[in-house]
Design a protein around this motif. Structure first.
Motif, PDB file in Angstrom:
ATOM      1  N   ASP A 124     -57.100 101.184 -85.723  1.00 31.81           N
ATOM      2  CA  ASP A 124     -55.914 100.734 -85.025  1.00 31.81           C
ATOM      3  C   ASP A 124     -56.094 100.987 -83.520  1.00 31.81           C
ATOM      4  OD1 ASP A 124     -53.872 102.245 -87.660  1.00 31.81           O
ATOM      5  OD2 ASP A 124     -54.523 100.414 -87.317  1.00 31.81           O
ATOM      6  N   VAL A 125     -55.534  99.933 -82.724  1.00 31.87           N
ATOM      7  CA  VAL A 125     -55.558 100.206 -81.401  1.00 31.87           C
ATOM      8  C   VAL A 125     -54.332 100.420 -80.772  1.00 31.87           C
ATOM      9  CG1 VAL A 125     -56.668  98.816 -79.128  1.00 31.87           C
ATOM     10  CG2 VAL A 125     -57.832  98.645 -81.502  1.00 31.87           C
ATOM     11  N   TYR A 126     -54.158 101.496 -79.724  1.00 32.36           N
ATOM     12  CA  TYR A 126     -52.769 101.554 -79.171  1.00 32.36           C
ATOM     13  C   TYR A 126     -53.286 101.631 -77.350  1.00 32.36           C
ATOM     14  CZ  TYR A 126     -51.536 103.765 -83.312  1.00 32.36           C
ATOM     15  OH  TYR A 126     -51.351 104.250 -84.860  1.00 32.36           O
ATOM     16  N   PHE A 127     -52.254 100.836 -76.975  1.00 32.71           N
ATOM     17  CA  PHE A 127     -52.324 100.572 -75.605  1.00 32.71           C
ATOM     18  C   PHE A 127     -50.941 100.323 -74.801  1.00 32.71           C
ATOM     19  CE2 PHE A 127     -52.348  96.582 -78.021  1.00 32.71           C
ATOM     20  CZ  PHE A 127     -51.689  95.919 -77.507  1.00 32.71           C
ATOM     21  N   PRO A 128     -50.920 100.486 -73.482  1.00 31.41           N
ATOM     22  CA  PRO A 128     -49.557 100.642 -72.927  1.00 31.41           C
ATOM     23  C   PRO A 128     -49.034  99.344 -73.018  1.00 31.41           C
ATOM     24  CG  PRO A 128     -51.208 101.796 -71.545  1.00 31.41           C
ATOM     25  CD  PRO A 128     -52.183 101.009 -72.674  1.00 31.41           C
ATOM     26  N   ARG A 129     -47.567  99.322 -72.964  1.00 35.66           N
ATOM     27  CA  ARG A 129     -46.718  98.174 -73.148  1.00 35.66           C
ATOM     28  C   ARG A 129     -46.606  97.394 -71.557  1.00 35.66           C
ATOM     29  NH1 ARG A 129     -43.262 101.692 -75.909  1.00 35.66           N
ATOM     30  NH2 ARG A 129     -43.080 100.940 -78.307  1.00 35.66           N
ATOM     31  N   GLU A 130     -46.904  98.264 -70.752  1.00 35.43           N
ATOM     32  CA  GLU A 130     -46.698  97.790 -69.184  1.00 35.43           C
ATOM     33  C   GLU A 130     -47.970  98.308 -68.449  1.00 35.43           C
ATOM     34  OE1 GLU A 130     -43.135  99.669 -67.794  1.00 35.43           O
ATOM     35  OE2 GLU A 130     -41.761  98.432 -69.219  1.00 35.43           O
ATOM     36  N   GLU A 174     -48.195 100.009 -77.464  1.00 33.00           N
ATOM     37  CA  GLU A 174     -48.236  99.123 -78.593  1.00 33.00           C
ATOM     38  C   GLU A 174     -49.393  99.336 -79.347  1.00 33.00           C
ATOM     39  OE1 GLU A 174     -47.645  95.389 -76.884  1.00 33.00           O
ATOM     40  OE2 GLU A 174     -45.667  95.266 -76.317  1.00 33.00           O
ATOM     41  N   SER A 175     -49.453  98.763 -80.663  1.00 35.36           N
ATOM     42  CA  SER A 175     -50.601  98.807 -81.224  1.00 35.36           C
ATOM     43  C   SER A 175     -51.005  97.538 -82.067  1.00 35.36           C
ATOM     44  CB  SER A 175     -50.508 100.048 -82.269  1.00 35.36           C
ATOM     45  OG  SER A 175     -49.362  99.605 -83.267  1.00 35.36           O
ATOM     46  N   ASN A 176     -52.168  97.506 -82.452  1.00 33.63           N
ATOM     47  CA  ASN A 176     -52.809  96.350 -83.032  1.00 33.63           C
ATOM     48  C   ASN A 176     -53.784  96.839 -84.279  1.00 33.63           C
ATOM     49  OD1 ASN A 176     -51.602  94.148 -81.940  1.00 33.63           O
ATOM     50  ND2 ASN A 176     -53.071  94.009 -80.357  1.00 33.63           N
TER      51      ASN A 176
END
Length: 455
Positions: free
Chosen positions: A136-142, A119-121
């Protein structure tokens, strides 16, 4: 109702165990998981806020946004927390992109997610009311692997508590019966011995009431299971310790080749050395995990492997070792590329074990040949040597753990008889096949088969 001892035992057993299970389930559902999710989100938010503050401070200090001061932090977050960043300047021109680690990780067999799984913000970087960039920040959904492992371990502790409650309820129920004093004393004594790590303790098979007989039988099965698990743990520990020698020997030969000037330290050869080092690191990690795990089986990470490249990598790794012993190594290059499905690390572990065996048991001036061929839907690798060979009586036992024929020969080579058993287990895990044909003083032919990938 509840007049018999058995009915009362069942009642108390169900009452205590079900009560504990219900309470634990409710505690996990309404307390722990919610708190753990909040903790992960708070931690990620604090990390992102810290990055934004430092980037804005960098701009205010130097008058330009480069992100160079953040590279160690970006790299740490990518490798440890699976937290990735894309930094753009005020004209939306990319400055830094740590999502490249995802592609690098996949090529090095590291356990990183793909960008589609993240996911990203997006956050605006501001200074004195003016836009200075975009983050832009990307991180795991789970959950990440380490988080999932933590939760699994926590669940195991909960199960242990529930089982302990059940065990206590059984013991208390039996203690209320005076007629079962002798049987309970035997159980108690055996339990104390088990706590002292006497895994060979057993309760004698005597004529007790049915309940005590069943308890004695269950205890003996438990002690036998614990004894088998302990032996299995030690056996797997020894297996992996044995496997540590192989990448160390390969790395040693490559480094000595660099020192002696036989090889130039080109990027490709350094990359091969790095690959061996990473295999060594993963073997050590496997050893640590197996010591603590209840189930010592290793999960396979299947991928598509280029057979031609794999053979070339084996040639580069083993050629110095064979030259040192004055043995000729012939690895026939296939006419065209072919692909097959396997765990890359375990495939090399299989081939390295077999080549090391050929190196050990082939005399100076001998020849070891490695060929590959396609058979229907399979890929076959054949390792042939003209070494010492295996006797007819030893050949049926070569895959048995710790079996060693000709003890004097094994003392010279230092083997402990687990290499081929590991190879057999890994090939079976791939649903492949391995056969060995050998004749003493003539040589040995080993054939390993994997499933081909449809191109």
């Amino acid at each position: 109702m509840f007049r018999t001892f058995q009915s009362r035992l069942v009642f108390f057993f169900l009452l205590v165990s079900l009560s504990g299970i219900i309470l634990v389930s409710l505690a996990i559902k309404y307390s722990f998981f919610g708190s753990f999710n909040d903790y992960l989100e708070t931690k990620r938010s604090e990390q992102v806020e810290g990055v934004i503050e430092r980037l804005e401070l960098e701009y205010r200090t130097g008058g330009v946004l480069t992100g160079e001061t953040m590279m160690p932090i970006f790299h740490h977050y990518a490798m440890v927390d699976n937290l990735f960043f894309k930094l753009y300047d005020d004209n939306d021109i990319p400055i830094i992109d740590t999502t490249r680690h995802l592609h690098m990780g996949n090529s090095h067999m590291m356990d990183l997610p793909s960008i589609e799984e993240l996911e990203s913000n997006q956050f605006l970087l501001m200074s004195d009311g003016k836009k200075i960039g975009v983050l832009d920040v990307y991180f795991p959904r789970e959950y990440e692997n380490i988080d999932s492992q933590f939760l699994e371990q926590f669940n195991k502790y909960i199960i242990v508590v529930a089982l302990s409650m059940i065990f206590i309820s059984i013991i208390v129920s039996f203690l209320f019966s005076k007629k079962l004093t002798h049987g309970l004393r035997q159980v108690s004594n055996a339990t104390r011995e088990l706590q002292k790590n006497n895994l060979e303790i057993r309760i004698p098979d005597e004529k007790h009431v049915e309940e005590i007989n069943q308890l004695a039988k269950s205890f003996n099965e438990l002690a036998l299971s614990l004894s088998n698990q302990e032996k299995l743990r030690k056996q797997f520990t020894n297996d992996l310790a044995h496997e540590l020698r192989t990448p160390l020997a390969t790395l040693r030969s490559q480094i000595e080749a660099f020192i002696d000037g036989v090889w130039e330290p080109t990027p490709e050869r350094l990359q091969q050395g790095h690959g061996e080092l990473m295999r060594l690191v993963r073997l050590v990690d496997d050893l640590e995990q197996l010591l603590a795990a209840e189930n010592p089986q290793i999960q396979l990470r299947l991928s598509e492997i280029n057979g031609k490249d794999a053979l070339e990598s084996l040639r580069a790794s083993f050629l110095p070792l064979f030259k040192e012993k004055k043995i000729k190594l012939l690895i026939e290059e296939p006419r065209s590329n072919f692909y097959f499905q396997a765990d890359r690390d375990r495939f090399f572990q299989i081939m390295i074990n077999l080549l090391n065996n050929a190196l050990k048991y082939t005399n100076e001036g001998g020849i070891v040949t490695v060929t590959s061929k396609l058979e229907n839907e399979d890929v076959c690798f054949i390792i042939e040597d003209n070494g010492q060979g295996i006797s007819e009586e030893d050949l049926p036992h070569v895959f048995e753990r710790f079996y060693r024929g000709e003890k004097s020969r094994n003392r010279k080579t230092g083997g402990v008889g687990i290499g081929l058993s590991i190879v057999k287990a890994l090939v079976d895990a791939h649903k492949g096949r391995i056969t060995i044909d050998s004749e003493q003083t003539i040589g040995t032919i080993v054939k390993v088969t994997f499933h081909k990938t449809n191109e």
